[in-house]
Motif scaffolding. Structure first.
Motif, mmCIF file in Angstrom:
data_model
loop_
_atom_site.group_PDB
_atom_site.id
_atom_site.type_symbol
_atom_site.label_atom_id
_atom_site.label_comp_id
_atom_site.label_asym_id
_atom_site.label_seq_id
_atom_site.Cartn_x
_atom_site.Cartn_y
_atom_site.Cartn_z
ATOM 1 N N SER A 183 34.575 18.177 -21.184
ATOM 2 C CA SER A 183 34.169 17.973 -22.570
ATOM 3 C C SER A 183 33.040 18.933 -22.910
ATOM 4 N N ARG A 184 32.738 19.028 -24.204
ATOM 5 C CA ARG A 184 31.626 19.887 -24.622
ATOM 6 C C ARG A 184 30.297 19.366 -24.094
ATOM 7 N N THR A 185 30.182 18.042 -23.963
ATOM 8 C CA THR A 185 28.933 17.469 -23.466
ATOM 9 C C THR A 185 28.704 17.796 -22.000
ATOM 10 N N ALA A 186 29.781 18.202 -21.298
ATOM 11 C CA ALA A 186 29.634 18.552 -19.882
ATOM 12 C C ALA A 186 28.956 19.903 -19.701
ATOM 13 N N PRO A 188 26.094 21.419 -21.106
ATOM 14 C CA PRO A 188 24.658 21.442 -20.790
ATOM 15 C C PRO A 188 24.325 20.805 -19.443
ATOM 16 N N VAL A 189 25.097 19.789 -19.057
ATOM 17 C CA VAL A 189 24.854 19.135 -17.761
ATOM 18 C C VAL A 189 25.117 20.106 -16.625
#
Length: 223
Positions: A183-186, A188-189
């Motif tokens: 996902s896009r949220t992955a 920055p992590v």
């Protein structure tokens, strides 16, 4: 990530003195070994403090000064009258444990604005010294070593990601990740996890379309 330890970067050749070492002997040691400070240790080799060039120069200027080597600016008059290490030293000495990570040591140097830390073992005995330049050696890691750690440790630990779906390229410490993430949220992590690898200078993620067309990055490089 498993950061390199202070013991891996420190120098174990440490010139040291004891509390009773005379002023002139300390001055000779600083000149002979081309160093700017020496640790003061007790009979058990435990650090008591540090004597720097600035501490010795109190004899000349007689006023509180203080510098990055740890001179105690509040003790100028006393140091101007001191004749041995016990009276000259700044105490307590700032120390790092040998099992600290290089990141822990760098943070302590920054917090206290010092150039070096004494290194002690589990019993508090002096075993080395680590400087800013020693810590910077982590940036001499090869691109191959950095890439291997990211592939074998970071991607494996990244939650929800398939290591086979992510391409990793490293050039001069600049990490470029490309491929499919969960996902896009992955993004920055995963980038934060890569930044935590010793030797990484910057991390960039290129979405599949940008990577395939070799066009502009979908996410600008950053540190």
């Amino acid at each position: 990530m498993n950061h390199q330890k202070v013991r891996d970067q420190m120098s174990d050749a440490v010139v040291r003195v004891q509390a009773g070492t005379p002023f002139k002997e300390i001055a000779h040691l600083l000149q002979e070994y081309d160093i700017t400070a020496v640790p003061v240790v007790d009979d058990q080799n435990r650090p008591l403090g540090v004597v720097s060039e600035a501490d010795l120069l109190q004899k000349m200027w007689g006023e509180p000064q203080g510098d990055e080597d740890g001179a105690d600016a509040s003790a100028g008059p006393d140091k101007a009258r001191a004749t041995d290490a016990a009276g000259l030293m700044t105490s307590p000495a700032l120390c790092a444990r040998e099992d600290w990570s290089v990141v822990d040591a760098a943070r302590m140097m920054a917090r206290h604005r010092v150039k070096r830390l004494l290194v002690v073992d589990a019993d508090g005995r002096l075993i080395g010294v680590v400087s800013r330049s020693d810590l910077l050696r982590v940036y001499l890691r090869t691109d191959q070593a950095i890439r291997r750690e990211i592939v074998e440790e970071v991607l494996v630990k990244a939650p929800g990601e398939s290591p086979a779906e992510v391409q990793v390229d490293v050039t001069h410490g600049h990490v470029v990740l490309s491929g499919h993430l969960s996902s896009r949220t992955a993004v920055p992590v995963l980038k934060d996890m890569c930044r935590a690898v010793d030797g990484v200078v910057a991390v960039e993620y290129r979405p599949p379309r940008a990577a395939e067309s070799d066009g502009p990055s979908g996410d600008a490089a950053d540190g």
